[in-house]
Design a protein around this motif. Structure first.
Motif, mmCIF file in Angstrom:
data_model
loop_
_atom_site.group_PDB
_atom_site.id
_atom_site.type_symbol
_atom_site.label_atom_id
_atom_site.label_comp_id
_atom_site.label_asym_id
_atom_site.label_seq_id
_atom_site.Cartn_x
_atom_site.Cartn_y
_atom_site.Cartn_z
ATOM 1 N N SER A 24 2.016 -0.033 -9.792
ATOM 2 C CA SER A 24 3.274 -0.228 -9.078
ATOM 3 C C SER A 24 3.244 -1.543 -8.293
ATOM 4 O O SER A 24 4.293 -2.124 -8.028
ATOM 5 N N ASN A 66 5.679 4.810 -5.157
ATOM 6 C CA ASN A 66 6.273 4.322 -6.393
ATOM 7 C C ASN A 66 5.429 4.708 -7.612
ATOM 8 O O ASN A 66 5.969 4.948 -8.687
ATOM 9 N N THR A 107 -2.937 2.041 -7.100
ATOM 10 C CA THR A 107 -1.585 1.499 -6.914
ATOM 11 C C THR A 107 -1.362 0.210 -7.694
ATOM 12 O O THR A 107 -0.336 -0.441 -7.538
ATOM 13 N N SER A 113 0.828 -1.218 0.000
ATOM 14 C CA SER A 113 0.000 0.000 0.000
ATOM 15 C C SER A 113 0.856 1.260 0.000
ATOM 16 O O SER A 113 0.741 2.089 -0.885
ATOM 17 N N PRO A 162 3.815 1.208 -2.865
ATOM 18 C CA PRO A 162 3.220 1.406 -4.193
ATOM 19 C C PRO A 162 2.667 2.820 -4.411
ATOM 20 O O PRO A 162 2.702 3.320 -5.532
ATOM 21 N N SER A 163 2.164 3.452 -3.346
ATOM 22 C CA SER A 163 1.657 4.817 -3.526
ATOM 23 C C SER A 163 2.780 5.751 -3.950
ATOM 24 O O SER A 163 2.650 6.538 -4.885
ATOM 25 N N THR A 199 -4.919 3.840 4.776
ATOM 26 C CA THR A 199 -4.896 3.158 3.480
ATOM 27 C C THR A 199 -6.294 2.835 2.972
ATOM 28 O O THR A 199 -6.460 2.508 1.805
#
Lengths: 292, 271
Positions: free
Chosen positions: B121, A30, B118, A24, A27-28, B110
């Motif tokens: 990624s 990235n 996301t 989570s 990845p945000s 989150t």
């Protein structure tokens, strides 16, 4: 007496924290990083390209189409999916013989995969499918309507599917809230001679107002995230000329294969994030103003 | 009495809208090749019911393999969510430690983030781990969901503080307090987590569509989409395929719906 050693809680939360970080939080960050590169799905080096992906977004007519689709999608879903599930929840709330069966049955579209219900609706909306046949039989229409191939009818069809699939889900959310409505308020209103419609507006609605607010946020965000309905109804093509794509469909398209572009897909993801923030902020504003 | 009849009439009306399409699809899947499925007055009952379309699905795509693939993903996801969300939810709700508020805040934060944002990624992460085009790669990111941690946190927090104190006085360690004292009291919520994560894994489409490329690794939803792409004109075949994907989960839910609705009433599914 010490209840536990200092590291015990950390051992217990560690796996969940690792996942939170790895799938989570990282990845945000990235996604943002990738949106400034030309990364490719098959790997290899990714070069920094500055703001190119973002300027490309602006000049991409498919992106503008997708945003327009999202606005229409949200505008139709919002009133229908905040109101209808509340009415259904009221319908199934009070005990009645067989009510458990009805509740479970109404929830069925929720548990089915979007692919399954998408294919079912593709067949229902076919040129020679159930809906066109019955409507012609009843002389509602003369010619079959091109539900799956017309630029705007595709959107309407997908919205209907989303609404149909969402009824049971939001019904459950409302049911949990209705359980907390004080029964004595209803009784007092009845003593005062208020009919069912009057009681709905002056007792039920104020009591579940915060849930209505929650549902309207969930509906808006879900409408902006739509993927499977449009993908399945258009056979993955996004309708005539790809005009019926959503942002997520574009992200998926750029995520795959030799010609994919993860940098551009990431810029689309950032756009999606920004777009989902808008209804949240707007609705939070409205809600806090209504509180005063 | 009049109100009761009106209520039943409305219930049946909503029932027709919500369940009717499934029945129509089931009916189509049972119609033989010689029966006209395009009649202008729809026939709900097949004239000569047959399972022929189902065996043709098995000829067209390796459907049992796809079911197996979906089951592998679902088992990993359900197992991971039950075990790790329980551990984390318990620790945050029942143990005092420095940083507890921050940990809870992270999980809450989150929830706002739509997963699709996301997904690119995440694919990069899974690919860099060497797990692209694998079932493990599909299951891995879904194995611990923040929402499930919070559901169990809520359930554990609702238990009275005293039961822990009593157990501590009796000399019970953390593990015993979790397994013997708290866990039996949150079984309903664990059932809800199990049902939710099974449905999420079984029904997921976008993520496996991005991760998987080899047809023999497809999960059922991706395989079904592939089937409809290849045999779109054969509605009986597609209908049989959708029923193969739908009936297991419908059965699963019908068996567990008691726990689900009980969990909902206990406040398992709020906001």
């Amino acid at each position: 007496m010490k209840a536990h050693r200092w590291f015990t809680p950390w051992v217990l939360v560690l796996p969940a924290l690792l996942w939170l970080g790895g799938f989570s939080l990282w990845p945000s960050i990235n996604t943002l990083r990738l949106s400034f590169t030309d990364a490719k799905p098959l790997g290899g080096g990714a070069d920094f390209v500055g703001l190119r992906n973002y300027t490309d977004l602006f000049n991409d007519s498919q992106v503008w189409d997708a945003l327009l689709n999202s606005i229409v999608y949200m505008a139709i879903c919002l009133p229908l999916l905040t109101a209808l599930p509340l009415l259904i929840a009221i319908l199934v709330e009070k005990p009645l013989r067989g009510i458990a069966f009805f509740r479970t049955a109404f929830y069925t579209p929720v548990i089915a995969s979007a692919v399954v219900v998408g294919l079912i609706w593709t067949w229902l909306l076919d040129d020679r499918g159930f809906i066109n046949n019955v409507s012609q039989k009843l002389h509602v229409i003369q010619e079959p309507l091109p539900f799956l191939t017309d630029r705007w009818l595709v959107i309407i069809s997908a919205v209907s599917l989303t609404v149909w699939k969402g009824l049971g889900y939001y019904m459950i959310v409302y049911l949990a809230a209705l359980g907390n409505v004080r029964q004595d308020l209803h009784e007092a209103a009845m003593m005062d001679g208020a009919g069912p419609i009057r009681r709905f507006w002056s007792v039920t609605v104020p009591a579940v107002r915060s849930t209505i607010f929650l549902v309207s946020i969930l509906v808006c965000v879900a409408a902006l995230r739509v993927f499977s309905e449009l993908y399945i109804l258009t056979g993955g093509k996004g309708g005539p000329g790809g005009q019926d794509s959503s942002l997520v469909m574009l992200i998926q398209q750029y995520a795959r294969g030799f010609y994919g572009d993860l940098g551009y897909a990431s810029a689309l993801s950032v756009l999606l994030f920004v777009v989902t923030l808008i209804p949240m902020v707007v609705l939070a504003r409205i809600n806090s103003r209504a509180d005063r | 009495m009049k109100i009761k009849i009106l209520r039943y009439a409305l219930l049946v009306f909503v029932l027709l809208i919500t369940v009717g399409p499934f029945l129509w699809e089931l009916s189509t899947s049972l119609k033989s090749g010689s029966e006209d499925i395009y009649t202008s007055t729809p026939n709900l009952l097949p004239q000569h019911p047959t399972l022929d379309n189902y065996s043709r699905v098995a000829d067209a795509i390796p459907v049992f393999r796809y079911i197996g693939n979906s089951l592998i993903v679902a088992v990993l996801v359900v197992g991971g969510n039950i075990v790790f969300s329980t551990l984390a939810g318990f620790a945050i709700a029942r143990l005092r430690f420095r940083g507890r508020g921050i940990v809870l805040g992270l999980f809450l934060a989150t929830l706002v983030l739509p997963g699709e944002v996301t997904i690119i990624s995440q694919f990069v992460t899974v690919r860099d781990l060497g797990l692209a085009d694998s079932l493990i790669g599909v299951a891995l990111p879904m194995m611990i969901a923040a929402l499930n941690v919070l559901l169990l946190y809520n359930a554990f927090r609702a238990l009275p503080e005293d039961i822990d104190q009593a157990a501590i006085v009796d000399g019970a360690n953390v593990w015993q307090r979790l397994t013997r004292v708290s866990l039996p009291a949150v079984r309903g919520t664990i059932a809800v987590v199990a049902i939710f994560s099974f449905i999420a894994a079984w029904d997921d489409f976008l993520w496996p569509l991005i991760v998987l490329t080899s047809p023999d690794k497809f999960t059922l939803t991706v395989g079904l989409q592939y089937l409809s792409g290849t045999f779109a004109k054969d509605q009986r075949l597609v209908a049989a395929g959708t029923m193969i994907a739908f009936l297991p989960i419908a059965l699963f839910f019908a068996l567990l719906q008691r726990y689900f609705f009980k969990g909902v009433e206990e406040g398992g599914v709020k906001g």
